[in-house]
Design a protein around this motif. Structure first.
Motif: not given
Length: 202
Positions: A88-98
């Motif tokens: 979940a954190l990896r997905r969240l961080r990737a979404a924010i970076a995009i």
């Protein structure tokens, strides 16, 4: 032979533990089982969404995935709970970076930095789970008669327990609660960031 009288404390204990006449004693309540780990659900997106609206939907999906796995980590020992929280954190961080490239939102950037901190607190527990289950376990089966294997297992299990407690402390911490409230407030905004609201989704 005379029998010594029971003390008042002992008599009180006998009375307290005795079931009333005609009633069967109630069984002790069993502790509730921890909730199971939860896998991610895809966010609901539409072709006519603005970038800002899509950002909100994706970030919300990732964040809810994390919150769904908080109690499984806090209350249970299933390695899948830590794994799903990390996912979940990896997905969240990737979404924010995009989306940061499209949405000039300083608050979102700070929320992403805190997600990075939390991922670092959960990382050692996940690494040790993988090491013990996928690397050490098959080796230990082959070398079960070798001296030192049992002691190594005990040491690794102690490190695993310490790492899990570190993850739990992070998820119970004031820092996590403040981050959670900030992110929930950001998600609860009636309108996505004004500077990005007019950007059409690609």
């Amino acid at each position: 032979m005379a029998v010594a009288p029971k003390s008042k404390a002992a008599l009180s204990l006998v009375v307290d533990n005795a079931a009333p006449a005609g009633r069967r004693p109630r069984a002790a309540a069993r502790p509730a089982a921890p909730p199971p780990p939860v896998r991610a659900a895809l966010p609901a997106l539409a072709a006519d969404m603005t970038v800002a609206a899509a950002c909100h939907a994706v970030v919300r999906s990732c964040f809810m995935h994390l919150l769904d796995n908080r109690l499984p980590v806090l209350k249970g020992d299933d390695p899948e709970g830590i794994h799903q929280a990390r996912v979940a954190l990896r997905r969240l961080r990737a979404a924010i970076a995009i989306f940061r490239r499209l949405l000039p939102d300083g608050e979102l950037a700070e929320l992403g930095a805190e997600a990075r901190w939390l991922a670092g607190e959960l990382g050692p527990a996940r690494d040790l789970d993988v090491f013990l289950d996928e690397i050490f376990a098959p080796v230990a089966r082959r070398l079960k008669d070798e001296p030192g294997v049992a002691a190594y297992r005990v040491a690794a299990r102690a490190m695993q327990a310490e790492a899990r407690e570190r993850a739990r402390r992070a998820l119970r911490s004031r820092r996590f609660r403040l981050w959670r409230e900030r992110l929930l407030n950001w998600l609860a905004a009636d309108i996505a960031p004004p500077s990005a609201a007019a950007i059409a989704a690609v």
